[in-house]
Design a protein around this motif. Structure first.
Motif, PDB file in Angstrom:
ATOM      1  N   GLU A 288      48.784  36.550  35.946  1.00  0.00           N
ATOM      2  CA  GLU A 288      47.973  37.287  36.912  1.00  0.00           C
ATOM      3  C   GLU A 288      46.545  37.475  36.406  1.00  0.00           C
ATOM      4  O   GLU A 288      45.573  37.297  37.160  1.00  0.00           O
ATOM      5  CB  GLU A 288      48.617  38.641  37.191  1.00  0.00           C
ATOM      6  CG  GLU A 288      47.848  39.491  38.184  1.00  0.00           C
ATOM      7  CD  GLU A 288      48.474  40.850  38.394  1.00  0.00           C
ATOM      8  OE1 GLU A 288      47.731  41.780  38.769  1.00  0.00           O
ATOM      9  OE2 GLU A 288      49.691  40.989  38.196  1.00  0.00           O
TER      10      GLU A 288
ATOM     11  N   ARG B 143      43.077  36.036  37.954  1.00  0.00           N
ATOM     12  CA  ARG B 143      41.991  36.962  38.281  1.00  0.00           C
ATOM     13  C   ARG B 143      40.690  36.540  37.607  1.00  0.00           C
ATOM     14  O   ARG B 143      39.608  36.602  38.212  1.00  0.00           O
ATOM     15  CB  ARG B 143      42.370  38.383  37.845  1.00  0.00           C
ATOM     16  CG  ARG B 143      41.342  39.429  38.226  1.00  0.00           C
ATOM     17  CD  ARG B 143      41.630  40.778  37.601  1.00  0.00           C
ATOM     18  NE  ARG B 143      42.929  41.291  38.017  1.00  0.00           N
ATOM     19  CZ  ARG B 143      43.370  42.499  37.671  1.00  0.00           C
ATOM     20  NH1 ARG B 143      42.613  43.281  36.893  1.00  0.00           N
ATOM     21  NH2 ARG B 143      44.545  42.922  38.085  1.00  0.00           N
TER      22      ARG B 143
ATOM     23  N   VAL C 177      55.134  34.193  40.348  1.00  0.00           N
ATOM     24  CA  VAL C 177      53.776  34.347  40.892  1.00  0.00           C
ATOM     25  C   VAL C 177      53.777  34.190  42.402  1.00  0.00           C
ATOM     26  O   VAL C 177      53.144  34.960  43.137  1.00  0.00           O
ATOM     27  CB  VAL C 177      52.829  33.329  40.228  1.00  0.00           C
ATOM     28  CG1 VAL C 177      51.471  33.339  40.899  1.00  0.00           C
ATOM     29  CG2 VAL C 177      52.677  33.636  38.743  1.00  0.00           C
TER      30      VAL C 177
ATOM     31  N   ALA D 208      52.839  37.047  45.176  1.00  0.00           N
ATOM     32  CA  ALA D 208      51.761  36.775  46.129  1.00  0.00           C
ATOM     33  C   ALA D 208      52.248  36.915  47.566  1.00  0.00           C
ATOM     34  O   ALA D 208      51.533  37.432  48.437  1.00  0.00           O
ATOM     35  CB  ALA D 208      51.185  35.382  45.884  1.00  0.00           C
TER      36      ALA D 208
ATOM     37  N   ILE E 209      52.388  45.014  36.557  1.00  0.00           N
ATOM     38  CA  ILE E 209      52.131  44.009  37.565  1.00  0.00           C
ATOM     39  C   ILE E 209      51.576  44.704  38.811  1.00  0.00           C
ATOM     40  O   ILE E 209      52.118  45.705  39.274  1.00  0.00           O
ATOM     41  CB  ILE E 209      53.426  43.247  37.919  1.00  0.00           C
ATOM     42  CG1 ILE E 209      54.001  42.588  36.672  1.00  0.00           C
ATOM     43  CG2 ILE E 209      53.179  42.230  39.012  1.00  0.00           C
ATOM     44  CD1 ILE E 209      55.322  41.916  36.889  1.00  0.00           C
TER      45      ILE E 209
END
Length: 487
Positions: free
Chosen positions: A275, A279, A455, A459, A481
């Motif tokens: 993550e 980012r 992931v 999402a 998370i």
């Protein structure tokens, strides 16, 4: 002497055969019976693991009693009459009924009660273990690791045993060994004999163990902060960001990481490391990913993602590396962020956080986690003559406890809910139940799910335009998370 012991083990001193009684306050034994117990090297708690003794014939019982009498004569005691012992424990027998188990502690035994008996038992045991020590092949192998040959071992082991029996070793005095025999049994005594043998050689035969001092120095693990000279020779600024979940502590540390020349982010989870990698790439920062099962380089085809420089061979230099804590690169950084620092006290994985805190070569070190980790981190940093700056944060969103439950029905699940489950089988079972009863689709996240799948599932749940309205996950989602959970 009255001593509370296990009646079931003393079958050689009684004629009871069809019962199992573990130590209990209701049965007391005189010194003769206790001596027989000790001579056979029974440990008080070992009686708890012994099964029902087989019934002996009259001939076998006479042979057993004769062996007991021979032992008692060695110590100068008279044999107790068998009839009195039989009457004494008559009430304890269970011939046809179920097995009875009663337990007790060392405090119930009121140990010790007879110093003379204890010392004679310890002396006999010590002499026996010294003989085994001189003949043990395992001890010879361990001594050989220190450069002590068989000939030298035979010579000095004999001298050591004689020295002990002459009373020249303060640590191997029989009357002082009773607590050790009670607590650690023969294994504890054997370890003490071996350590005292090495101490004897260092004092009386230093030429035999000339490498002992060097080996002790290189295996000394008492001062781990002295192992990493690279980190000790630089002045590090350590900042702790502490606060509850959703307080912005990690956000402030990552903002500092974006503006550095070279940095690293250490994550407790592969999903969290991925993550941060995504980012940073979205913010135009060249970032690499390094986990136990995945390694990625920055995608320089993306807009605004550029390397901070190039090596002499033309290889692009990455600005930030996002990794799991166990995969921390050994290099110099300007800024380093260690997330979930409270994991430093974990029995299984805490070594990784400890190693990172002690050895990470970073001019600026940011630690994010719970306030409970502050005292331990400060104590470690005091050993390294480093100061810790603590920044406290408050929760940004108010956390409310619902006054109503689901009332036992999955039909009451709403969009944006997260159901935390503690086994993979239950995760998929509850997921299927919710989808069947509510018609809403569920995303799933758990630790052993492949990184790419985790992931994508996170999402899908965070995307308001997707059809996935509910999240069913394990407790891994509590490790920082970022998920859009309403309830």
């Amino acid at each position: 002497m009255q001593r509370t012991l296990a009646a079931g083990v003393l079958r050689s001193a009684t004629q009871c055969s069809a019962y199992t009684v573990l130590p209990c306050k209701g049965h007391t034994f005189d010194r003769h019976v206790a001596l027989d117990l000790f001579r056979r090297q029974y440990h008080p708690t070992a009686a708890c693991e012994r099964g029902v003794p087989k019934k002996k014939s009259r001939k076998q019982q006479i042979i057993t009693n004769n062996k007991r009498d021979n032992v008692l004569e060695k110590y100068g005691f008279e044999s107790p009459p068998d009839d009195s012992l039989t009457d004494r424990y008559k009430k304890a027998r269970i011939r046809d009924g179920p097995q009875r188990t009663v337990r007790m502690t060392f405090d119930d035994m009121k140990w010790p009660q007879d110093a003379d008996l204890d010392e004679k038992f310890a002396t006999k045991t010590l002499k026996s273990r010294l003989g085994r020590f001189q003949m043990s092949q395992d001890v010879r192998r361990r001594c050989g690791n220190f450069g002590i040959g068989d000939g030298e071992f035979v010579e000095w082991a004999s001298k050591f045993a004689q020295s002990v029996m002459d009373g020249n070793n303060e640590r191997l005095v029989p009357k002082d060994l009773v607590p050790l025999l009670i607590r650690s049994r023969l294994e504890g005594l054997d370890n003490l004999i071996l350590s005292q043998f090495f101490a004897f050689l260092e004092r009386d035969a230093p030429h035999v163990v000339k490498d002992m001092k060097y080996l002790r120095e290189i295996t000394d693990l008492r001062f781990p902060h002295e192992w990493t000279l690279g980190a000790r020779t630089m002045k590090r600024r350590i900042i702790m960001h502490v606060g509850p979940t959703n307080s912005g502590k990690t956000y402030h540390a990552l903002e500092r990481l974006k503006n550095c020349k070279s940095g690293v982010y250490c994550s407790p989870l592969r999903l969290l490391a991925h993550e941060v990698y995504m980012r940073m790439m979205a913010a135009g920062v060249s970032c690499g990913l390094l986990t136990g099962e995945d390694r990625r380089y920055p995608d320089y085809t993306l807009q605004d993602v550029k390397p901070v420089g190039y090596t002499s061979t033309g290889t692009p230099i990455t600005q930030v590396t996002s990794c799991t804590i166990e995969m921390l690169p050994v290099k110099l950084f300007d800024v380093a962020v260690i997330d979930e620092i409270q994991m430093i006290s974990d029995k299984q994985r805490g070594w990784a956080w400890t190693s990172a805190l002690l050895s990470l070569r970073a001019r600026e070190l940011h630690l994010c986690g719970e306030p409970s980790a502050v005292p331990l981190v400060k104590r470690i940093c005091e050993m390294m003559d480093e100061e810790v700056e603590v920044r406290e944060y408050s929760r940004l969103g108010e956390l409310e406890v619902s006054s109503r439950s689901l009332e036992g029905s999955w039909k009451n699940i709403r969009a944006g809910d997260c159901v935390v489950v503690f086994s993979r089988a239950e995760i998929y079972g509850i997921k299927n139940t919710i989808e069947k009863k509510t018609g809403m689709r569920c995303a799933v996240i758990y630790g052993s799910l492949p990184p790419e799948s985790r992931v994508k599932q996170a999402a899908l749940f965070n995307d308001p335009n997707s059809d996935y309205d509910v999240l069913v996950a394990s407790d891994a989602v509590g490790m920082g998370i970022n998920l859009s959970i309403n309830r």
